[in-house]
Design a protein around this motif. Structure first.
Motif, PDB file in Angstrom:
ATOM      1  N   ASN A 151      31.382 -27.900  20.190  1.00 11.39           N
ATOM      2  CA  ASN A 151      30.205 -28.296  20.962  1.00 11.39           C
ATOM      3  C   ASN A 151      29.122 -28.883  20.075  1.00 11.39           C
ATOM      4  O   ASN A 151      28.351 -29.746  20.522  1.00 11.39           O
ATOM      5  N   ALA A 152      29.040 -28.427  18.815  1.00  7.49           N
ATOM      6  CA  ALA A 152      28.057 -29.005  17.900  1.00  7.49           C
ATOM      7  C   ALA A 152      28.383 -30.459  17.585  1.00  7.49           C
ATOM      8  O   ALA A 152      27.487 -31.245  17.253  1.00  7.49           O
ATOM      9  N   LEU A 153      29.654 -30.832  17.690  1.00 10.44           N
ATOM     10  CA  LEU A 153      30.018 -32.234  17.512  1.00 10.44           C
ATOM     11  C   LEU A 153      29.442 -33.092  18.632  1.00 10.44           C
ATOM     12  O   LEU A 153      29.136 -34.270  18.424  1.00 10.44           O
ATOM     13  N   ALA A 154      29.306 -32.497  19.810  1.00 10.16           N
ATOM     14  CA  ALA A 154      28.731 -33.239  20.930  1.00 10.16           C
ATOM     15  C   ALA A 154      27.230 -33.409  20.746  1.00 10.16           C
ATOM     16  O   ALA A 154      26.686 -34.500  20.936  1.00 10.16           O
ATOM     17  N   SER A 155      26.559 -32.335  20.342  1.00  7.24           N
ATOM     18  CA  SER A 155      25.127 -32.414  20.064  1.00  7.24           C
ATOM     19  C   SER A 155      24.677 -31.127  19.403  1.00  7.24           C
ATOM     20  O   SER A 155      25.311 -30.076  19.551  1.00  7.24           O
ATOM     21  N   ARG A 156      23.564 -31.186  18.684  1.00  6.50           N
ATOM     22  CA  ARG A 156      23.007 -29.989  18.060  1.00  6.50           C
ATOM     23  C   ARG A 156      22.634 -28.960  19.113  1.00  6.50           C
ATOM     24  O   ARG A 156      22.860 -27.759  18.935  1.00  6.50           O
ATOM     25  N   THR A 157      22.064 -29.418  20.230  1.00  3.63           N
ATOM     26  CA  THR A 157      21.646 -28.484  21.272  1.00  3.63           C
ATOM     27  C   THR A 157      22.834 -27.738  21.861  1.00  3.63           C
ATOM     28  O   THR A 157      22.771 -26.536  22.097  1.00  3.63           O
ATOM     29  N   ALA A 158      23.946 -28.449  22.079  1.00  6.12           N
ATOM     30  CA  ALA A 158      25.144 -27.800  22.613  1.00  6.12           C
ATOM     31  C   ALA A 158      25.688 -26.787  21.628  1.00  6.12           C
ATOM     32  O   ALA A 158      26.116 -25.692  22.015  1.00  6.12           O
ATOM     33  N   GLY A 159      25.679 -27.131  20.348  1.00  4.30           N
ATOM     34  CA  GLY A 159      26.155 -26.195  19.341  1.00  4.30           C
ATOM     35  C   GLY A 159      25.297 -24.948  19.275  1.00  4.30           C
ATOM     36  O   GLY A 159      25.808 -23.820  19.210  1.00  4.30           O
ATOM     37  N   LEU A 160      23.970 -25.118  19.306  1.00  8.30           N
ATOM     38  CA  LEU A 160      23.071 -23.972  19.261  1.00  8.30           C
ATOM     39  C   LEU A 160      23.180 -23.129  20.528  1.00  8.30           C
ATOM     40  O   LEU A 160      23.104 -21.888  20.473  1.00  8.30           O
ATOM     41  N   ALA A 161      23.359 -23.786  21.670  1.00  5.94           N
ATOM     42  CA  ALA A 161      23.531 -23.036  22.919  1.00  5.94           C
ATOM     43  C   ALA A 161      24.788 -22.174  22.860  1.00  5.94           C
ATOM     44  O   ALA A 161      24.780 -21.004  23.255  1.00  5.94           O
ATOM     45  N   SER A 162      25.880 -22.739  22.349  1.00  3.35           N
ATOM     46  CA  SER A 162      27.115 -21.972  22.216  1.00  3.35           C
ATOM     47  C   SER A 162      26.935 -20.823  21.232  1.00  3.35           C
ATOM     48  O   SER A 162      27.463 -19.727  21.439  1.00  3.35           O
ATOM     49  N   GLY A 206      25.281 -42.018  21.651  1.00  2.21           N
ATOM     50  CA  GLY A 206      25.015 -43.347  22.172  1.00  2.21           C
ATOM     51  C   GLY A 206      23.782 -44.001  21.600  1.00  2.21           C
ATOM     52  O   GLY A 206      23.462 -45.115  21.955  1.00  2.21           O
ATOM     53  N   THR A 207      23.021 -43.317  20.728  1.00  5.52           N
ATOM     54  CA  THR A 207      21.831 -43.897  20.176  1.00  5.52           C
ATOM     55  C   THR A 207      22.167 -44.748  18.969  1.00  5.52           C
ATOM     56  O   THR A 207      23.194 -44.558  18.328  1.00  5.52           O
ATOM     57  N   PRO A 208      21.327 -45.714  18.616  1.00  2.00           N
ATOM     58  CA  PRO A 208      21.645 -46.618  17.522  1.00  2.00           C
ATOM     59  C   PRO A 208      21.867 -45.926  16.192  1.00  2.00           C
ATOM     60  O   PRO A 208      22.646 -46.389  15.381  1.00  2.00           O
ATOM     61  N   ASP A 209      21.179 -44.840  15.906  1.00  2.00           N
ATOM     62  CA  ASP A 209      21.333 -44.177  14.616  1.00  2.00           C
ATOM     63  C   ASP A 209      22.448 -43.141  14.614  1.00  2.00           C
ATOM     64  O   ASP A 209      22.630 -42.410  13.654  1.00  2.00           O
ATOM     65  N   GLY A 210      23.223 -43.113  15.691  1.00  3.35           N
ATOM     66  CA  GLY A 210      24.362 -42.210  15.748  1.00  3.35           C
ATOM     67  C   GLY A 210      24.019 -40.795  16.165  1.00  3.35           C
ATOM     68  O   GLY A 210      24.879 -39.935  16.203  1.00  3.35           O
ATOM     69  N   GLU A 211      22.749 -40.523  16.455  1.00  5.08           N
ATOM     70  CA  GLU A 211      22.360 -39.184  16.870  1.00  5.08           C
ATOM     71  C   GLU A 211      22.765 -38.947  18.321  1.00  5.08           C
ATOM     72  O   GLU A 211      22.693 -39.855  19.140  1.00  5.08           O
ATOM     73  N   PRO A 212      23.185 -37.733  18.670  1.00  8.86           N
ATOM     74  CA  PRO A 212      23.593 -37.445  20.039  1.00  8.86           C
ATOM     75  C   PRO A 212      22.415 -37.461  20.993  1.00  8.86           C
ATOM     76  O   PRO A 212      21.291 -37.174  20.619  1.00  8.86           O
ATOM     77  N   GLU A 213      22.693 -37.806  22.214  1.00  8.81           N
ATOM     78  CA  GLU A 213      21.654 -37.802  23.221  1.00  8.81           C
ATOM     79  C   GLU A 213      21.321 -36.383  23.633  1.00  8.81           C
ATOM     80  O   GLU A 213      22.087 -35.460  23.431  1.00  8.81           O
ATOM     81  N   ARG A 214      20.149 -36.223  24.237  1.00 10.28           N
ATOM     82  CA  ARG A 214      19.711 -34.899  24.679  1.00 10.28           C
ATOM     83  C   ARG A 214      20.576 -34.437  25.850  1.00 10.28           C
ATOM     84  O   ARG A 214      20.890 -35.191  26.746  1.00 10.28           O
ATOM     85  N   LEU A 215      20.920 -33.132  25.809  1.00 11.76           N
ATOM     86  CA  LEU A 215      21.759 -32.571  26.856  1.00 11.76           C
ATOM     87  C   LEU A 215      20.975 -32.349  28.137  1.00 11.76           C
ATOM     88  O   LEU A 215      19.803 -31.974  28.111  1.00 11.76           O
ATOM     89  N   ALA A 216      21.641 -32.575  29.250  1.00  5.62           N
ATOM     90  CA  ALA A 216      21.064 -32.204  30.536  1.00  5.62           C
ATOM     91  C   ALA A 216      21.115 -30.680  30.659  1.00  5.62           C
ATOM     92  O   ALA A 216      21.944 -30.027  30.029  1.00  5.62           O
TER      93      ALA A 216
END
Length: 223
Positions: free
Chosen positions: A29-40, A110-120
């Protein structure tokens, strides 16, 4: 200085850091986004809180001494981990390796700098739930806590305050370790989210979760 408490901290830290299904879910999940990884990661700590509370209350002893109930928990945990593994592998098989821009199709990067988008909020809750259920349904945890905690209660001390302290220490260690893993994966995100690298890691996570789930579902009663 409490030598037993220091010894328990070392043992508990090794137990928490031991790679397993919960570790794999946090990394995935952290690969998807930092927020998802921290939530898990927080969800995993919540699952540990359930196990430690059961051990302190003595309910884990009931679970261990009732084979049918224990096997039910084992099957539920195995089925959930197996579901996570198979769903990960299925998602990879349905996703093109690259899209026209050279990035993975269907990712949150999907952002230009490769950072994950914010999770819904819905996705955040799903990541939190995955971490919690993966750990809470781990059938080995009641046995581990039930056999481990009493060993570090000194003779002559009231057992309840001591076991509460030990249980709280385990949860604190989890709240340090798993978020650290999520943040490390996010820190290395630019490299880890490269299409081939991310696909390989996700595939490895899916295989690991599938194998763990199959082992729990088809294996002998863990006692």
């Amino acid at each position: 200085m409490d030598a037993q408490l220091i010894a328990f901290t070392g043992v508990a830290a090794g137990m928490v850091a031991l790679p397993g299904a919960d570790f794999t879910v946090v990394v995935r999940n952290a690969l998807a986004s930092r927020t998802a990884g921290l939530a898990s990661a927080v969800g995993v700590a919540g699952g540990l809180l359930v196990h430690t509370a059961l051990a302190v209350a003595g309910l884990a002893a009931v679970l261990v001494t009732m084979p049918v109930l224990f096997r039910t928990v084992q099957l539920l945990g195995g089925a959930y981990v197996l579901y996570l593994g198979l769903s990960t592998l299925y998602a990879i098989s349905r996703r093109p390796a690259r899209d026209g821009s050279g990035t993975r199709s269907g990712t949150r990067s999907g952002t230009p700098d490769g950072e994950p988008e914010r999770l819904a909020p819905r996705e955040f809750g799903r990541a939190l739930r995955q971490g919690f259920l993966t750990n809470a349904l781990n059938p080995k945890a009641p046995v581990l806590f039930l056999s481990l905690l009493p060993q570090f209660v000194p003779d002559g001390q009231p057992p309840l305050p001591r076991t509460l302290l030990l249980a709280a220490l385990v949860v604190v260690l989890a709240l340090i370790w798993f978020p650290a893993v999520a943040l490390l994966v996010d820190r290395l995100g630019r490299w880890l989210r490269r299409p081939r690298t991310a696909r390989a890691i996700e595939g490895g996570s899916g295989v690991a979760l599938t194998g763990l789930g199959l082992a729990l579902v088809t294996g002998p009663l863990l006692r």
